[in-house]
Design an enzyme around this catalytic site. Sequence first.
Site, PDB file in Angstrom:
ATOM      1  N   SER A 122       0.830  -1.218   0.000  1.00 51.35           N
ATOM      2  CA  SER A 122       0.000   0.000   0.000  1.00 51.35           C
ATOM      3  C   SER A 122       0.863   1.266   0.000  1.00 51.35           C
ATOM      4  CB  SER A 122      -0.880   0.000   1.251  1.00 51.35           C
ATOM      5  OG  SER A 122      -1.410   1.282   1.491  1.00 51.35           O
ATOM      6  N   TYR A 146      -2.144   5.255  -4.183  1.00 51.22           N
ATOM      7  CA  TYR A 146      -3.162   6.295  -4.000  1.00 51.22           C
ATOM      8  C   TYR A 146      -2.583   7.490  -4.745  1.00 51.22           C
ATOM      9  CZ  TYR A 146      -5.825   3.717  -0.478  1.00 51.22           C
ATOM     10  OH  TYR A 146      -6.601   2.802   0.171  1.00 51.22           O
ATOM     11  N   THR A 172      -5.614   2.348  -7.011  1.00 54.14           N
ATOM     12  CA  THR A 172      -6.896   2.220  -6.294  1.00 54.14           C
ATOM     13  C   THR A 172      -7.759   3.440  -6.574  1.00 54.14           C
ATOM     14  OG1 THR A 172      -5.915   0.839  -4.595  1.00 54.14           O
ATOM     15  CG2 THR A 172      -7.953   1.974  -4.008  1.00 54.14           C
ATOM     16  N   LYS A 254      -7.998  -0.900  -9.380  1.00 55.95           N
ATOM     17  CA  LYS A 254      -8.657  -1.577  -8.251  1.00 55.95           C
ATOM     18  C   LYS A 254      -9.864  -0.771  -7.783  1.00 55.95           C
ATOM     19  CE  LYS A 254      -7.587  -3.318  -3.573  1.00 55.95           C
ATOM     20  NZ  LYS A 254      -8.104  -2.366  -2.588  1.00 55.95           N
ATOM     21  N   HIS A 278     -13.493  -2.575  -1.718  1.00 53.62           N
ATOM     22  CA  HIS A 278     -12.574  -2.197  -0.642  1.00 53.62           C
ATOM     23  C   HIS A 278     -12.984  -2.887   0.676  1.00 53.62           C
ATOM     24  CE1 HIS A 278      -9.337   0.992  -0.308  1.00 53.62           C
ATOM     25  NE2 HIS A 278      -9.460   0.690   0.965  1.00 53.62           N
TER      26      HIS A 278
HETATM   27  N1  FMN Z   1      -6.790  -1.012  -0.220  1.00 56.61           N
HETATM   28  C1  FMN Z   1      -5.926  -0.220  -0.867  1.00 56.61           C
HETATM   29  O1  FMN Z   1      -5.972  -0.174  -2.101  1.00 56.61           O
HETATM   30  N2  FMN Z   1      -4.978   0.505  -0.181  1.00 56.61           N
HETATM   31  C2  FMN Z   1      -4.891   0.491   1.176  1.00 56.61           C
HETATM   32  O2  FMN Z   1      -4.036   1.143   1.752  1.00 56.61           O
HETATM   33  C3  FMN Z   1      -5.825  -0.317   1.887  1.00 56.61           C
HETATM   34  N3  FMN Z   1      -5.788  -0.370   3.239  1.00 56.61           N
HETATM   35  C4  FMN Z   1      -6.631  -1.244   3.887  1.00 56.61           C
HETATM   36  C5  FMN Z   1      -6.549  -1.359   5.281  1.00 56.61           C
HETATM   37  C6  FMN Z   1      -7.331  -2.290   5.944  1.00 56.61           C
HETATM   38  C7  FMN Z   1      -7.189  -2.428   7.434  1.00 56.61           C
HETATM   39  C8  FMN Z   1      -8.233  -3.116   5.237  1.00 56.61           C
HETATM   40  C9  FMN Z   1      -9.061  -4.157   5.938  1.00 56.61           C
HETATM   41  C10 FMN Z   1      -8.349  -2.975   3.868  1.00 56.61           C
HETATM   42  C11 FMN Z   1      -7.565  -2.034   3.179  1.00 56.61           C
HETATM   43  N4  FMN Z   1      -7.639  -1.913   1.784  1.00 56.61           N
HETATM   44  C12 FMN Z   1      -6.767  -1.076   1.130  1.00 56.61           C
HETATM   45  C13 FMN Z   1      -8.592  -2.739   1.018  1.00 56.61           C
HETATM   46  C14 FMN Z   1      -7.972  -4.108   0.677  1.00 56.61           C
HETATM   47  O3  FMN Z   1      -6.966  -3.974  -0.284  1.00 56.61           O
HETATM   48  C15 FMN Z   1      -9.033  -5.067   0.111  1.00 56.61           C
HETATM   49  O4  FMN Z   1      -9.703  -4.457  -0.963  1.00 56.61           O
HETATM   50  C16 FMN Z   1     -10.058  -5.501   1.162  1.00 56.61           C
HETATM   51  O5  FMN Z   1      -9.443  -5.723   2.407  1.00 56.61           O
HETATM   52  C17 FMN Z   1     -10.775  -6.771   0.720  1.00 56.61           C
HETATM   53  O6  FMN Z   1     -11.807  -7.095   1.581  1.00 56.61           O
HETATM   54  P1  FMN Z   1     -11.692  -8.189   2.759  1.00 56.61           P
HETATM   55  O7  FMN Z   1     -10.824  -7.591   3.825  1.00 56.61           O
HETATM   56  O8  FMN Z   1     -13.106  -8.324   3.194  1.00 56.61           O
HETATM   57  O9  FMN Z   1     -11.138  -9.433   2.172  1.00 56.61           O
END
Ligand code: FMN
Length: 381
Positions: A122, A146, A172, A254, A278
């Site tokens: 990330s 981002y 994203t 994404k 997300h």
């Molecule tokens: N997605 C991003 O593209 N960039 C991020 O920095 C980012 N941070 C996240 C932080 C947390 C704590 C969580 C749970 C998700 C984050 N996501 C981020 C989304 C994840 O990449 C992913 O799309 C998502 O966790 C999928 O769903 P799931 O946790 O139900 O499997």
Amino acid sequence: AYQNEIYLQGLGEQVPPFTTDPTRFEAAAREKLDDGPYGYVAGGAGSGATMRANRAAFDGWRIVPRMLTDATQRDLATTVLGTELPSPVLLAPVGVQSIVHPDGELATARAAAALGVPMVLSTASSNTIEDVAAANGAGTRWFQLYWPNDNEVTISILQRAKAAGFSTLVLTLDTWTLAWRPNDLDQAYLPFIRGIGTAIPFSDPAFRAKLAKSPEEDPTSAILQWIPMFTGTDHHWDQLPFLREHWDGPIVLKGIQHVDDARRAAEAGMDGIVVSNHGGRQVDGAVAALDVLPEIAAAVGDRLDVLFDSGVRTGADVLKALALGAKAVLLGRPYVYGLALGGEDGVRHAVRGILADLDLTLGLSGNRTLADLSPDTLRRM
Ligand code: FMN
């Protein structure tokens, strides 16, 4: 296979260090984490409706097993963006991992390399691009952007990622500003703010050059300058060529949820998309990601690689997403709970468990390879 390792340890009177039940990871992590970090990981947008919808969508499909198909030897290999992967699983980009475990993204990077599973780092990582690359060694790594509204900072971050061996760019789109996330708002985003201190933007020379005082001297104003630069950005489809110009490698978008956006990604010459909401953290009330996967895969699957995340918890879930047209899935919260429970070992345990479960579910449902899967493997309930 992991299950055999666990059986053998049982002969020596040893039980696994963490639960093998992925539905209990969250509860186990809850016991270890403070309210802030736990709320940040487990929480979603608004009332949590989309987070629940993601899970319900998986329940809405059931596997119809076939018998006597000689599935004793399975192969989980797949090809994504022209690269052969040992399994159809990647680790999703998750920001500020140091707030759940002091080793943060370094532990995730080591576990990913040991498992041969690609990690997506990330932009909001709590460890630097270069340190994560070193921890990941010969592993396959992708970088999630981002997209800043400052081209110098964007170019600097992309160049660092490329120089550090990140092969693929994941842009994203769904988080150009943070949604109404009650868990984080109730904590005034404190865990996040504490975790972001060492993050990628603050280590970036182009970003640092724009600050009156260094982030070490004045963290508050650095954060105040970072937030509007990385969120609230106003980007459009016609700006994608800028990224092409500055990124020599595949680009994946994404956060795609509408079939017309998937078509636009294909028309824009993108190499892949991640069908994702997300993890229910952005639009509360948004459609479950799995519910839009089949139509998107049917529309663009022959023009770009369709990846999937949001709600994947078990091997059966991975199988269902693949049967509905995904080439691979990204795991989100499950590996983060693993990280919270046991650092690198915890990530390895969580991911190996899901892969072993996938392998067994694939075989027991009568399939030998991922190519054997199709919508016909499933029945809608
Ligand atoms: N997605 C991003 O593209 N960039 C991020 O920095 C980012 N941070 C996240 C932080 C947390 C704590 C969580 C749970 C998700 C984050 N996501 C981020 C989304 C994840 O990449 C992913 O799309 C998502 O966790 C999928 O769903 P799931 O946790 O139900 O499997």
